[in-house]
Every structure is written in structure tokens, then in C-alpha cells.
Design a protein around this motif. Sequence first.
Motif, PDB file in Angstrom:
ATOM      1  N   GLY A 183       0.680  -1.101   0.042  1.00  0.00           N
ATOM      2  CA  GLY A 183      -0.008  -0.065   0.051  1.00  0.00           C
ATOM      3  C   GLY A 183       0.834   1.304  -0.013  1.00  0.00           C
ATOM      4  O   GLY A 183       2.083   1.437   0.334  1.00  0.00           O
ATOM      5  N   ASN A 228      -7.675   1.891  -0.897  1.00  0.00           N
ATOM      6  CA  ASN A 228      -7.685   0.636  -0.151  1.00  0.00           C
ATOM      7  C   ASN A 228      -8.815   0.643   0.768  1.00  0.00           C
ATOM      8  O   ASN A 228      -8.501   1.236   1.954  1.00  0.00           O
ATOM      9  N   LYS A 254      -3.803   1.332  -2.966  1.00  0.00           N
ATOM     10  CA  LYS A 254      -3.391   0.095  -3.114  1.00  0.00           C
ATOM     11  C   LYS A 254      -2.074   0.132  -4.019  1.00  0.00           C
ATOM     12  O   LYS A 254      -2.068   0.997  -4.746  1.00  0.00           O
TER      13      LYS A 254
END
Length: 257
Positions: A183, A228, A254
Motif C-alpha cells: 500500500g 484501499n 493499493k
Amino acid sequence: MRSIAMARRPGNPSRRFPDGGSKARSSPFLSIGLVVGALFLIGYSLNGSGGFGGNKEAVSRVEGDFSCTVEVQRAIPILKKAYGDSMHKVLHVGPDTCSVVSTLLKEEETEAWGVEPYDIEDADGNCKSLVHKGLVRVADIKFPLPYRAKSFSLVIVSDALDYLSPKYLNKTLPDLARVSADGLVIFAGYPGQQRAKVAEVSKFGRAAKLRSSSWWIRYFVQTSLEENEAAIKKFEQAATKRSYAPNCQIFHLKSYH
């Protein structure tokens, strides 16, 4: 949008009156005015010094010395709750990265590296030591970072993307996602936050362009970066438990797979 307006400091409502050699009787309206004025001064003082929910970050915003890198250090306990094992190998990118790396290295089972996008000639001994050890390096983030893909579990960036034009963001943001495995977390300023414009231009080459959350979200879509959702939910839950209210915009993205 967050902004703080400067308030004029109220004058002292109390005045001295000569007694003329005998006791003078004060007007009841004068007494009431004095009490109200005193209460106003007390409230103003508390609000400016952190009382009634005031904080140092609010003061620094008014003075034009706001830093999202400081916000990263405040958010580390929340990030650990949200990312868990992904906080074991972290890269921070942004000015004053030495302070963030030093804080992260104090956390158990955490390895940390930093990239300083700007000159650090005035760095302190601790920062120079981190550079000597290879944990912090100075690199122009307009060009590809000298790391292999997925070199770090998590990449955190602060006070760096605000100074890039879309031309360079098109290269830098995907590259930050490239070197992360689990991430990318972006700390960006809110439109309206005051900055020290003269100091910015001399250090960063240009004043910060503080963009809205809607602008950033559209930009993420254009660059094929997905938010995310799982990390966002965990971060919000941890923030609520700790009564943490960020002073910067925080985006959880992400990595490229």
C-alpha cells in the motif's frame, strides 16, 4: 476545507480611576462590563494556549508553519493498527524524513528508510548519521526512485506531492506505488491551510498547490490507482478509538499488482 482566521487581540477592559482622596462608588454597569471583559480575556487566552480543544497544530497553521510530516508522526500508532504486519518495512518520502525514520525505528519490529527530496545541508547530527548508514538518502522524486519494485511493504509520503505539478505527479505517484508491496499512504495539505510562501519557494522551488480531496480522487482514477477500502476502514476505526483527528488529508491506496 479547513481554515483559521486570525482574531484581533482584545484590549484591556480595565482602567484605573483616581480616588480623589476618597472612596469612589463605581457604576453597576461598569462592574458588569469589567466582569464580562475579564471572562472574555480568559476565554481568549485558553483558546490560544490549547484550552477548549485548541492545539499546537492549529497555532502552527495560522503562523504559516504547517507540516504534514509532523502529522505522519502523530498518526504512526493509528497506521500500525490499520496496516499491522505491513508496517514492518516502511519507506517515508518527504521533507524532514529523518524525523519520521527516527520515530519509526523506535517501534518494535519496524525497519524504516527515508527519501529526502530537498537539500539537507543544515541537517542535525542524527540525520547525517542516518544518511551515512544508508537509511536516508537525498533524491529528486521527479525521477524514478532507486529501488526495485515492491522493495517496501508500505510507502508513506508527506509534504512532497503538494509541490509537484501534474506533469511530474504523472511520473512520481505511479513510481511510489511501484516500490510498495502492500500500500501507499499519502498525507496532503487541505486547501486553505496557510504556508510560509517565501520560505517554500526558496526551499522547494515553488509554493505548495493544496488540492481538494475530490481533485485527488479524480487523479487517482486517472492514474489507475485504487483506494484501499480495507485499510481506510481499519484506520478510521483506530482513529475513532484514540480520538485522533488528522490535520491533513490522508489517502490510502493499493499498490500496483
